[in-house]
Design a protein around this motif. Sequence first.
Motif, PDB file in Angstrom:
ATOM      1  N   ARG A   6      22.127  69.973  34.289  1.00  0.00           N
ATOM      2  CA  ARG A   6      23.335  70.160  35.272  1.00  0.00           C
ATOM      3  C   ARG A   6      24.098  71.562  34.647  1.00  0.00           C
ATOM      4  NH1 ARG A   6      23.719  64.330  35.691  1.00  0.00           N
ATOM      5  NH2 ARG A   6      22.982  63.673  37.695  1.00  0.00           N
ATOM      6  N   GLN A   7      24.368  71.586  33.224  1.00  0.00           N
ATOM      7  CA  GLN A   7      24.962  72.465  32.776  1.00  0.00           C
ATOM      8  C   GLN A   7      24.426  74.010  32.863  1.00  0.00           C
ATOM      9  OE1 GLN A   7      25.288  71.114  28.614  1.00  0.00           O
ATOM     10  NE2 GLN A   7      27.161  69.846  28.914  1.00  0.00           N
ATOM     11  N   ASN A   8      22.905  73.855  33.154  1.00  0.00           N
ATOM     12  CA  ASN A   8      22.488  75.156  33.102  1.00  0.00           C
ATOM     13  C   ASN A   8      22.015  75.330  34.639  1.00  0.00           C
ATOM     14  OD1 ASN A   8      21.379  76.281  30.473  1.00  0.00           O
ATOM     15  ND2 ASN A   8      21.542  74.212  30.413  1.00  0.00           N
ATOM     16  N   GLY A   9      22.755  74.916  35.895  1.00  0.00           N
ATOM     17  CA  GLY A   9      22.725  75.332  37.301  1.00  0.00           C
ATOM     18  C   GLY A   9      21.654  74.393  37.881  1.00  0.00           C
ATOM     19  N   PHE A  10      21.430  73.139  37.344  1.00  0.00           N
ATOM     20  CA  PHE A  10      20.403  72.640  38.343  1.00  0.00           C
ATOM     21  C   PHE A  10      20.875  71.162  38.829  1.00  0.00           C
ATOM     22  CE2 PHE A  10      17.568  74.537  35.257  1.00  0.00           C
ATOM     23  CZ  PHE A  10      16.865  75.189  35.858  1.00  0.00           C
ATOM     24  N   GLU A  11      20.288  70.896  40.002  1.00  0.00           N
ATOM     25  CA  GLU A  11      20.858  69.629  40.829  1.00  0.00           C
ATOM     26  C   GLU A  11      20.050  68.559  40.100  1.00  0.00           C
ATOM     27  OE1 GLU A  11      21.662  67.187  45.088  1.00  0.00           O
ATOM     28  OE2 GLU A  11      20.832  69.399  44.807  1.00  0.00           O
ATOM     29  N   VAL A  12      20.409  67.489  39.706  1.00  0.00           N
ATOM     30  CA  VAL A  12      19.748  66.469  38.961  1.00  0.00           C
ATOM     31  C   VAL A  12      19.626  65.276  39.643  1.00  0.00           C
ATOM     32  CG1 VAL A  12      18.930  65.707  36.763  1.00  0.00           C
ATOM     33  CG2 VAL A  12      19.762  68.061  36.857  1.00  0.00           C
ATOM     34  N   SER A  13      18.417  64.747  39.856  1.00  0.00           N
ATOM     35  CA  SER A  13      18.505  63.079  40.016  1.00  0.00           C
ATOM     36  C   SER A  13      17.589  62.554  38.908  1.00  0.00           C
ATOM     37  CB  SER A  13      17.821  62.893  41.284  1.00  0.00           C
ATOM     38  OG  SER A  13      18.450  63.191  42.575  1.00  0.00           O
ATOM     39  N   VAL A  14      17.956  61.042  38.681  1.00  0.00           N
ATOM     40  CA  VAL A  14      17.193  60.425  37.520  1.00  0.00           C
ATOM     41  C   VAL A  14      16.549  59.228  37.988  1.00  0.00           C
ATOM     42  CG1 VAL A  14      18.657  61.568  35.869  1.00  0.00           C
ATOM     43  CG2 VAL A  14      19.374  59.265  36.935  1.00  0.00           C
ATOM     44  N   ALA A  15      15.506  58.868  37.217  1.00  0.00           N
ATOM     45  CA  ALA A  15      14.912  57.528  37.474  1.00  0.00           C
ATOM     46  C   ALA A  15      14.395  57.099  36.185  1.00  0.00           C
ATOM     47  CB  ALA A  15      13.715  57.813  38.548  1.00  0.00           C
ATOM     48  N   GLY A  16      14.394  55.711  35.815  1.00  0.00           N
ATOM     49  CA  GLY A  16      14.199  55.288  34.694  1.00  0.00           C
ATOM     50  C   GLY A  16      12.532  54.589  34.762  1.00  0.00           C
ATOM     51  N   GLU A  17      11.845  54.582  35.700  1.00  0.00           N
ATOM     52  CA  GLU A  17      10.371  54.175  35.813  1.00  0.00           C
ATOM     53  C   GLU A  17       9.993  54.725  37.095  1.00  0.00           C
ATOM     54  OE1 GLU A  17       9.627  51.746  38.319  1.00  0.00           O
ATOM     55  OE2 GLU A  17      11.986  51.556  39.097  1.00  0.00           O
ATOM     56  N   ALA A  18       8.530  54.445  37.219  1.00  0.00           N
ATOM     57  CA  ALA A  18       7.918  55.220  38.173  1.00  0.00           C
ATOM     58  C   ALA A  18       8.055  54.847  39.727  1.00  0.00           C
ATOM     59  CB  ALA A  18       6.304  54.884  38.293  1.00  0.00           C
ATOM     60  N   ARG A  19       8.413  53.503  39.873  1.00  0.00           N
ATOM     61  CA  ARG A  19       8.898  52.892  41.020  1.00  0.00           C
ATOM     62  C   ARG A  19      10.159  53.470  41.533  1.00  0.00           C
ATOM     63  NH1 ARG A  19       9.237  46.231  41.770  1.00  0.00           N
ATOM     64  NH2 ARG A  19      10.600  46.801  40.119  1.00  0.00           N
ATOM     65  N   GLU A  20      11.173  53.595  41.029  1.00  0.00           N
ATOM     66  CA  GLU A  20      12.275  54.287  41.233  1.00  0.00           C
ATOM     67  C   GLU A  20      12.138  55.819  41.584  1.00  0.00           C
ATOM     68  OE1 GLU A  20      16.653  54.934  39.440  1.00  0.00           O
ATOM     69  OE2 GLU A  20      15.488  53.899  38.222  1.00  0.00           O
ATOM     70  N   ALA A  21      11.213  56.467  40.764  1.00  0.00           N
ATOM     71  CA  ALA A  21      10.714  57.956  40.804  1.00  0.00           C
ATOM     72  C   ALA A  21      10.297  57.849  42.241  1.00  0.00           C
ATOM     73  CB  ALA A  21       9.908  58.520  39.845  1.00  0.00           C
ATOM     74  N   LEU A  47      16.195  69.041  40.598  1.00  0.00           N
ATOM     75  CA  LEU A  47      14.985  68.434  39.813  1.00  0.00           C
ATOM     76  C   LEU A  47      15.107  66.763  39.500  1.00  0.00           C
ATOM     77  CD1 LEU A  47      15.125  71.390  38.753  1.00  0.00           C
ATOM     78  CD2 LEU A  47      15.240  70.854  36.331  1.00  0.00           C
ATOM     79  N   LEU A  48      14.001  66.209  39.347  1.00  0.00           N
ATOM     80  CA  LEU A  48      14.025  64.949  39.076  1.00  0.00           C
ATOM     81  C   LEU A  48      13.471  64.556  37.565  1.00  0.00           C
ATOM     82  CD1 LEU A  48      13.839  61.905  39.940  1.00  0.00           C
ATOM     83  CD2 LEU A  48      11.692  62.292  40.817  1.00  0.00           C
ATOM     84  N   VAL A  49      14.652  63.922  36.765  1.00  0.00           N
ATOM     85  CA  VAL A  49      14.246  63.648  35.666  1.00  0.00           C
ATOM     86  C   VAL A  49      13.562  61.881  35.424  1.00  0.00           C
ATOM     87  CG1 VAL A  49      15.051  63.214  33.193  1.00  0.00           C
ATOM     88  CG2 VAL A  49      15.896  65.003  34.654  1.00  0.00           C
ATOM     89  N   VAL A  50      12.314  61.813  35.237  1.00  0.00           N
ATOM     90  CA  VAL A  50      12.148  60.270  34.996  1.00  0.00           C
ATOM     91  C   VAL A  50      11.576  60.110  33.658  1.00  0.00           C
ATOM     92  CG1 VAL A  50      10.057  58.773  35.785  1.00  0.00           C
ATOM     93  CG2 VAL A  50      10.967  60.925  37.256  1.00  0.00           C
TER      94      VAL A  50
END
Length: 237
Positions: A25-40, A7-10
């Motif tokens: 993550r606690q519920n079984g997902f791999e997570v990436s994060v981004a703070g704005e659209a360009r990073e996403a 999952l990607l959290v923007v």
Amino acid sequence: MNALPHLLVVEDDPELRLMVARLLRQNGFEVSVAGEAREATALLRQRRVDLIVLDRMLPGESGLDLCKRIRRDSAVPIVMLTALGEEVDRVVGLELGADDYVTKPFGSRELIARIRAVLRRGAGARPDELRPPRALVFDGWRLDPATRQLRDPDGALVVLTGAEFDLLHVFCRNAGQVLTRDQLLDLTRGRSASPFDRSIDVLISRLRRKLRREAGQTDLICTVRGGGYLFAGTVAA
């Protein structure tokens, strides 16, 4: 062993971004994060993402603009996350291609449940549909449940979101029958109620645009006054 859903959290709020990522993550997902659209956008180019949790209000390019841009060539599921809860705001997000909508403040269990529901809709057949799926043909179009793809009469691939595919599949399997909004919600989402009373209407509007090839052509999805919707195509397996 199957890989964890990625999952990607923007989200531009650092505290909320950290909280959502930790919850996922606690519920079984791999997570990436981004703070704005360009990073996403950069992260989406680097690796596969199974679902995007996307904040509506972002610095620079907004979440709605990013959703619209992603939908030009990708059907990756998108769950919009926002503090705006008015119906018009929900409808705008759905019109641009979001699969679901969660408003802040939200409950942890609600967010997890909605993410899992969207992932299930995009994963293929429901448990009661385990027999080998057959491709469905209507008016020259070809809908293939095995690959979850739609091709137009010229053979070109038409990009559908998971929610759009499921809705079109339900229409094809019930061609010629009037289906109410509640029936469509139940058949596509496995639940008879939704906080988004116009979500089905928005999905149908999106499908109509994608199925309409020429100006003035009759819609395959007809509105029945006081009843619901009817799929007018002749469907063959």
